[in-house]
Design a protein around this motif. Structure first.
Motif, mmCIF file in Angstrom:
data_model
loop_
_atom_site.group_PDB
_atom_site.id
_atom_site.type_symbol
_atom_site.label_atom_id
_atom_site.label_comp_id
_atom_site.label_asym_id
_atom_site.label_seq_id
_atom_site.Cartn_x
_atom_site.Cartn_y
_atom_site.Cartn_z
ATOM 1 N N ARG A 82 0.846 -1.209 0.000
ATOM 2 C CA ARG A 82 0.000 0.000 0.000
ATOM 3 C C ARG A 82 0.877 1.254 0.000
ATOM 4 O O ARG A 82 0.643 2.192 -0.746
ATOM 5 N N PHE A 83 1.916 1.216 0.815
ATOM 6 C CA PHE A 83 2.812 2.383 0.919
ATOM 7 C C PHE A 83 3.532 2.622 -0.409
ATOM 8 O O PHE A 83 3.574 3.749 -0.913
ATOM 9 N N LEU A 84 4.083 1.539 -0.979
ATOM 10 C CA LEU A 84 4.849 1.712 -2.214
ATOM 11 C C LEU A 84 3.961 2.211 -3.351
ATOM 12 O O LEU A 84 4.380 3.072 -4.133
ATOM 13 N N GLU A 85 2.740 1.684 -3.422
ATOM 14 C CA GLU A 85 1.850 2.098 -4.507
ATOM 15 C C GLU A 85 1.438 3.567 -4.374
ATOM 16 O O GLU A 85 1.195 4.234 -5.370
ATOM 17 N N SER A 137 3.358 5.923 -3.056
ATOM 18 C CA SER A 137 4.557 6.758 -2.828
ATOM 19 C C SER A 137 4.566 8.019 -3.678
ATOM 20 O O SER A 137 4.982 9.086 -3.221
ATOM 21 N N GLY A 138 4.116 7.906 -4.938
ATOM 22 C CA GLY A 138 4.166 9.068 -5.837
ATOM 23 C C GLY A 138 3.261 10.190 -5.395
ATOM 24 O O GLY A 138 3.455 11.346 -5.783
ATOM 25 N N LEU A 195 2.878 11.278 -2.334
ATOM 26 C CA LEU A 195 3.334 11.969 -1.128
ATOM 27 C C LEU A 195 3.949 13.318 -1.509
ATOM 28 O O LEU A 195 4.919 13.382 -2.252
ATOM 29 N N THR A 196 3.345 14.369 -1.055
ATOM 30 C CA THR A 196 3.859 15.704 -1.380
ATOM 31 C C THR A 196 4.012 16.510 -0.109
ATOM 32 O O THR A 196 3.247 16.346 0.833
ATOM 33 N N PRO A 197 4.974 17.433 -0.082
ATOM 34 C CA PRO A 197 5.154 18.261 1.106
ATOM 35 C C PRO A 197 4.115 19.376 1.138
ATOM 36 O O PRO A 197 3.521 19.695 0.116
ATOM 37 N N SER A 198 3.948 19.975 2.296
ATOM 38 C CA SER A 198 2.989 21.081 2.375
ATOM 39 C C SER A 198 3.588 22.321 1.708
ATOM 40 O O SER A 198 4.803 22.502 1.675
ATOM 41 N N ALA A 207 5.723 25.144 3.756
ATOM 42 C CA ALA A 207 7.092 24.796 4.176
ATOM 43 C C ALA A 207 8.102 25.328 3.163
ATOM 44 O O ALA A 207 9.174 25.808 3.536
ATOM 45 N N TRP A 263 8.613 10.490 1.245
ATOM 46 C CA TRP A 263 8.568 9.030 1.020
ATOM 47 C C TRP A 263 9.301 8.287 2.121
ATOM 48 O O TRP A 263 8.808 7.316 2.688
ATOM 49 N N ARG A 300 3.944 13.736 8.035
ATOM 50 C CA ARG A 300 4.150 15.126 7.619
ATOM 51 C C ARG A 300 5.080 15.892 8.562
ATOM 52 O O ARG A 300 6.013 16.554 8.113
ATOM 53 N N GLU A 359 8.692 17.358 7.354
ATOM 54 C CA GLU A 359 8.979 18.804 7.302
ATOM 55 C C GLU A 359 10.185 19.165 8.169
ATOM 56 O O GLU A 359 10.996 20.007 7.801
ATOM 57 N N TYR A 392 9.420 4.106 -7.280
ATOM 58 C CA TYR A 392 8.171 4.575 -6.667
ATOM 59 C C TYR A 392 8.123 6.081 -6.409
ATOM 60 O O TYR A 392 7.049 6.661 -6.441
ATOM 61 N N GLN A 450 9.028 7.547 -10.086
ATOM 62 C CA GLN A 450 8.039 6.959 -11.008
ATOM 63 C C GLN A 450 8.665 6.573 -12.360
ATOM 64 O O GLN A 450 8.080 6.807 -13.408
#
Lengths: 204, 192
Positions: A14-17, A19-20, A22-25, A28, B42, B48, B52, B148, B151
């Motif tokens: 689930r995590f690997l799928e 992964s793409g 995941l973005t930072p806020s 920041a 990742w 989060r 950060e 991952y 990509q």
């Protein structure tokens, strides 16, 4: 039955799928940029400060050197400068044709220690001698006179020469009688000074 | 951009930053921020707050130590990733040792962050994944990252590494397996 969990149950899958995704806020990004830019700015200021300090150190070193040099120059006769005096060799001396041990060594030049004070050195500019005179206490008259001679002789600057001669004559040790070394300008000033003295006496 | 162009450009930007040029720094920052942020997120398995914190620390270290960055040894992005990887490893090792402390094990949750059970469970899971990633050997971590986070397809990774797609697939399988095993070792039951 397999030991491997199904993809939906396995947290790793689930995590690997995902992964793409995941973005930072967003906030920041700006906050860190401002923070790091401040450090870059501080680096620039530190750099500038370093330059200013280095230049100040150079200026101070120069000022100290100049002061020491002037101090040494004023007390010149106590520390004589060793001057290299070489006698000119004849162009074709009989020795020039000798070879081997008969030939005198060319590098055996006579070296003599001749005390030379700064005020006798013709390369020292008149302005320097005048500054030395201003700082001197016991040799003021002599140094001012020397500076005046240089202004008149080397630069043809009558105005500066008159200024130095006048200051020389203002000194208590100044001699108003004419001497063989006096030039026309100094003689004229001495004469005028003598006249002023006489007039003052008569008035009194 | 060719290798020599990249080296020349990054050397020039580095010199400018060392001279205190904020715009040069901003150029490097804008170019690398997204990639680094995605990598850190990742590696933190989506946590989060942790990501950060690590991201900020990475950039602060980078700006202070940019003098030691050598463009001939690798790209600026790679150098940043190296700093982040070190920070992540230390961060999750510290967390692991804190988690195994008696205080943490007695109530099963971090005392500073009281959370509902579901949130706590997912956080614990993310933490375990992040710790497992920190334990992975570098070549496994790199191939998983290529696949991952960045990509890339297996063929693209194979071309970049000058290997066959089959070899990359095999490496990916082993990397996933290693991650799974590391994750299982991190499970609270395995501490007992």
């Amino acid at each position: 039955m397999s030991d491997l969990p199904t993809p939906h149950q396995d947290p790793i899958e689930r995590f690997l799928e995902s992964s793409g995704a995941l973005t930072p806020s967003g906030h920041a990004r700006q906050a860190i940029l401002l923070q790091t830019q401040a450090l870059v700015r501080h680096r620039r200021l530190r750099r500038k400060l370093g330059w200013v300090m280095a230049l100040s150190a150079c200026y101070l070193a120069g000022a100290v050197t100049m002061r020491l040099w002037l101090h040494t120059a004023i007390s010149g006769p106590e520390t004589p400068i060793v001057q290299r005096a070489t006698e000119p060799q004849p162009a074709l001396s009989p020795d020039a044709f000798k070879t081997g041990s008969e030939a005198p060594r060319r590098d055996q030049e006579q070296v003599a220690a001749v005390p030379v004070s700064i005020e006798n050195d013709p390369d020292v500019p008149a302005e320097v001698v005048e500054r030395m005179a201003a700082q001197s206490r016991d040799q003021r008259a002599r140094l001012y006179r020397n500076a005046g001679d240089r202004y008149l002789r080397d630069l043809g600057d009558v105005e500066a020469a008159v200024r130095c001669y006048r200051r020389s004559l203002d000194s208590p040790e100044a001699e108003l009688a004419f001497t063989a070394e006096d030039n026309w300008l100094l003689m004229a000033l001495k004469q005028a000074r003598q006249k002023e003295k006489n007039d003052a006496k008569n008035d009194a | 951009m060719s290798l020599s162009e990249r080296i020349w450009r990054e050397s020039a930007l580095k010199s400018a930053v060392l001279a205190g040029d904020e715009r040069a720094w901003q150029t490097l920052y804008e170019e690398c921020f997204d990639g680094l942020a995605a990598y850190v997120a990742w590696r933190c398995a989506g946590l989060r707050q942790d990501s950060e914190e690590i991201l900020q620390e990475t950039w602060l270290i980078a700006v202070r130590r940019i003098g030691s960055f050598d463009p001939e040894r690798g790209s600026f992005a790679g150098w940043l990733r190296g700093i982040a990887a070190n920070l992540l490893r230390n961060h999750f090792r510290r967390q692991a040792s804190r988690a195994s402390s008696p205080e943490m094990l007695s109530n099963g949750q971090c005392p500073q962050v009281p959370s509902p059970d579901a949130v706590l469970e997912s956080r614990e899971q993310a933490l375990q994944i992040a710790r497992a990633l920190a334990e992975l050997p570098e070549h496994y971590e790199a191939v998983l990252r290529d696949k991952y986070v960045e990509q890339r397809s297996v063929v693209q990774i194979a071309e970049a590494r000058q290997q066959t797609p089959k070899a990359i697939e095999s490496l990916l399988t082993r990397a996933r397996q290693a991650l799974r095993e590391a994750y299982q070792r991190m499970e609270p039951d395995s501490h007992e």
